[in-house]
Design a protein around this motif. Structure first.
Motif, PDB file in Angstrom:
ATOM      1  N   GLY A 177       2.015  -4.686  -3.217  1.00 34.61           N
ATOM      2  CA  GLY A 177       2.051  -5.602  -4.353  1.00 34.61           C
ATOM      3  C   GLY A 177       3.456  -5.799  -4.881  1.00 34.61           C
ATOM      4  N   MET A 178       4.238  -4.730  -4.925  1.00 37.74           N
ATOM      5  CA  MET A 178       5.640  -4.828  -5.361  1.00 37.74           C
ATOM      6  C   MET A 178       6.431  -5.731  -4.426  1.00 37.74           C
ATOM      7  SD  MET A 178       6.355  -0.813  -6.158  1.00 37.74           S
ATOM      8  CE  MET A 178       5.345   0.093  -7.334  1.00 37.74           C
ATOM      9  N   LEU A 179       6.247  -5.529  -3.129  1.00 46.42           N
ATOM     10  CA  LEU A 179       6.992  -6.324  -2.150  1.00 46.42           C
ATOM     11  C   LEU A 179       6.624  -7.802  -2.244  1.00 46.42           C
ATOM     12  CD1 LEU A 179       6.766  -3.918   0.923  1.00 46.42           C
ATOM     13  CD2 LEU A 179       8.821  -4.496  -0.368  1.00 46.42           C
ATOM     14  N   TYR A 180       5.338  -8.086  -2.445  1.00 50.22           N
ATOM     15  CA  TYR A 180       4.914  -9.486  -2.504  1.00 50.22           C
ATOM     16  C   TYR A 180       5.435 -10.169  -3.766  1.00 50.22           C
ATOM     17  CZ  TYR A 180       1.917 -13.586  -1.919  1.00 50.22           C
ATOM     18  OH  TYR A 180       1.459 -14.867  -1.757  1.00 50.22           O
ATOM     19  N   THR A 208       9.719  -5.184   3.995  1.00 49.64           N
ATOM     20  CA  THR A 208       8.393  -5.207   4.623  1.00 49.64           C
ATOM     21  C   THR A 208       8.500  -4.885   6.111  1.00 49.64           C
ATOM     22  OG1 THR A 208       7.693  -6.871   3.003  1.00 49.64           O
ATOM     23  CG2 THR A 208       6.285  -6.570   4.917  1.00 49.64           C
ATOM     24  N   ARG A 209       9.568  -5.348   6.753  1.00 48.20           N
ATOM     25  CA  ARG A 209       9.802  -4.950   8.143  1.00 48.20           C
ATOM     26  C   ARG A 209       9.978  -3.431   8.232  1.00 48.20           C
ATOM     27  NH1 ARG A 209      10.753  -9.356  11.361  1.00 48.20           N
ATOM     28  NH2 ARG A 209      11.715 -11.219  10.425  1.00 48.20           N
ATOM     29  N   SER A 223       0.217  -8.430   8.119  1.00 48.24           N
ATOM     30  CA  SER A 223      -0.197  -9.719   7.544  1.00 48.24           C
ATOM     31  C   SER A 223       0.722 -10.122   6.390  1.00 48.24           C
ATOM     32  CB  SER A 223      -1.642  -9.623   7.043  1.00 48.24           C
ATOM     33  OG  SER A 223      -2.530  -9.380   8.105  1.00 48.24           O
ATOM     34  N   LEU A 224       1.137  -9.136   5.587  1.00 44.52           N
ATOM     35  CA  LEU A 224       2.056  -9.433   4.482  1.00 44.52           C
ATOM     36  C   LEU A 224       3.366  -9.984   5.025  1.00 44.52           C
ATOM     37  CD1 LEU A 224       2.895  -9.363   1.523  1.00 44.52           C
ATOM     38  CD2 LEU A 224       3.484  -6.936   1.817  1.00 44.52           C
ATOM     39  N   LEU A 229       6.862 -14.767   6.055  1.00 38.64           N
ATOM     40  CA  LEU A 229       7.593 -15.599   7.013  1.00 38.64           C
ATOM     41  C   LEU A 229       7.073 -17.034   7.021  1.00 38.64           C
ATOM     42  CD1 LEU A 229       7.885 -13.039   9.951  1.00 38.64           C
ATOM     43  CD2 LEU A 229       9.760 -13.900   8.538  1.00 38.64           C
ATOM     44  N   PHE A 230       5.756 -17.211   6.989  1.00 34.26           N
ATOM     45  CA  PHE A 230       5.199 -18.560   6.912  1.00 34.26           C
ATOM     46  C   PHE A 230       5.736 -19.286   5.673  1.00 34.26           C
ATOM     47  CE2 PHE A 230       1.269 -17.350   9.543  1.00 34.26           C
ATOM     48  CZ  PHE A 230       1.634 -18.158  10.615  1.00 34.26           C
TER      49      PHE A 230
END
Length: 403
Positions: A177-180, A208-209, A223-224, A229-230
């Motif tokens: 959640g923090m990363l998103y 995330t990588r 998926s995150l 990337l999308f």
């Protein structure tokens, strides 16, 4: 770009790594923040005369580190200047290979509630202001400031351990959640026509990588990364000058096909041993947009199906709002407006509820109501370019009314 803007951009992209590195070595969050602020103040004083250093990020770190050491000595605390302490900037935490990612796991202590974990990490580490966090959590800025104060107090009372924690699965949801949210904040800032800087979105993708390399094969982390990337692939097409360009009107030749190809491969490689999760469904939705050759080729039936699955898994007002857009493409604007009617109370402070509703009303031919909804969105907007866009929409609808 003037010095103020340049230094602000350097500070924003470097702050997470500097704070995380100082905290890993010295363990005092408040002194680390104060030391970095002092380093930035000195930069504003010295750089106009001496010029910007060849490596401004390292200059800020070294200056902040020296300031923090001085502060510790003033507090009569022993400072052990080992070789490790001198190289803490160059040598990240061994377990996580990233001081920033390590600190996210520290802030995800199970003794804190998840909202406290996320707001504490993003405000303290990344410096994301309470106003941005308030929009993300759909609360008022005053409520968010209170939440942050309680989180900091709770962390202090719990004597939040700054030792490196093991990769605890109980902490993983909060870290994702923090990363998103870090990505979303950076994406919105970097896509603004008024900014020209490396943003948090790039850092979030890198982190995330790193997380995926620690937990390879984890469907939700993979998926995150695909979702980021999308989304990032479309960044350069979001504006034409100062004017935002809707997704269906964007020049798709500006989309980054390298990112789309990588994201598509990540989604294709997901294991099918368990039902799709929160980020997997979102990645599939974003992928449906990104891989369509044109707006007309977008499979809105598939997107609506995915949103229905996402809402069953995560029945929040924001998911319902996004689903209504898909509903409009499949079943018409009036049906979508009926879905929005039940979201009014919970999303009354959410700007994008009112702007989405305004566009649907415009599409349904209800121009007076659309103008009113656009005005609500205008009142909640905090960006000049958004206000300019909304004003243009209102003027266009008012002209139609006069004809």
């Amino acid at each position: 770009m003037d010095l103020h803007t340049t230094l602000g951009a350097i500070y924003q992209r470097t702050r997470p790594r500097i704070i995380a590195a100082l905290l890993r070595r010295y363990g005092d969050k408040t002194l680390a923040e104060d030391a970095l602020q002092e380093a930035v103040t000195r930069a504003y004083t010295l750089w106009p005369e001496s010029g910007m250093p060849a490596n401004p990020e390292t200059w800020l770190f070294v200056t902040a580190k020296n300031q923090l050491i001085d502060a510790l000595r003033k507090h009569h605390k022993e400072v052990l200047l080992t070789e490790e302490s001198l190289n803490v900037w160059a040598e990240p935490d061994l377990l996580y290979n990233s001081d920033t990612l390590r600190l996210f796991f520290i802030c995800s202590d199970p003794l804190l509630s998840q909202p406290q974990q996320i707001t504490l990490a993003l405000n303290v580490l990344a410096g994301i202001p309470s106003s941005s966090l308030a929009r993300a959590f759909l609360v008022s800025e005053t409520a968010m400031e209170k939440r942050l104060s309680r989180a900091k107090l709770t962390a202090h009372q719990l004597a939040l351990n700054t030792d490196t924690p093991f990769i605890d699965p109980r902490r993983l949801d909060a870290v994702q959640g923090m990363l998103y949210l870090l990505f979303t904040e950076g994406y919105n800032a970097a896509s603004s026509p008024l900014t020209n800087k490396i943003s948090f979105s790039d850092e979030a993708i890198t982190l995330t990588r790193d997380l995926l390399s620690l937990l390879p094969g984890n469907n939700e982390i993979q998926s995150l990364l695909a979702l980021m990337l999308f989304t990032q692939s479309r960044r350069n097409a979001r504006f034409s000058g100062r004017k935002p360009v809707p997704l269906d009107e964007q020049d798709r030749t500006l989309w980054d096909q390298r990112m789309i190809t990588e994201a598509t491969a990540l989604v294709t490689q997901l294991t099918r041993t368990s039902p799709p999760g929160y980020y997997q469904l979102q990645a599939c939705i974003s992928g449906a947009h990104s891989t369509a050759n044109s707006a007309e080729a977008t499979d809105w039936n598939d997107i609506l199906f995915l949103y229905n699955a996402l809402y069953q898994l995560h029945p929040t007002p924001v998911v319902a709002l996004n689903r209504a857009v898909a509903t409009a493409h499949v079943h018409g604007a009036q049906k979508a407006l009926e879905e929005l009617a039940g979201l009014q109370a919970s999303l009354s402070l959410y700007q994008y509820f009112h702007s989405t509703r305004a566009h649907l009303l415009k599409r349904a031919g209800q121009h007076p109501q659309a103008i009113d909804a656009f005005r609500h969105a205008y009142a909640l907007s905090q960006q000049d370019w958004e206000r300019d866009y909304i004003e243009q929409e209102i003027r266009g609808l008012e002209k139609k009314r006069k004809k």
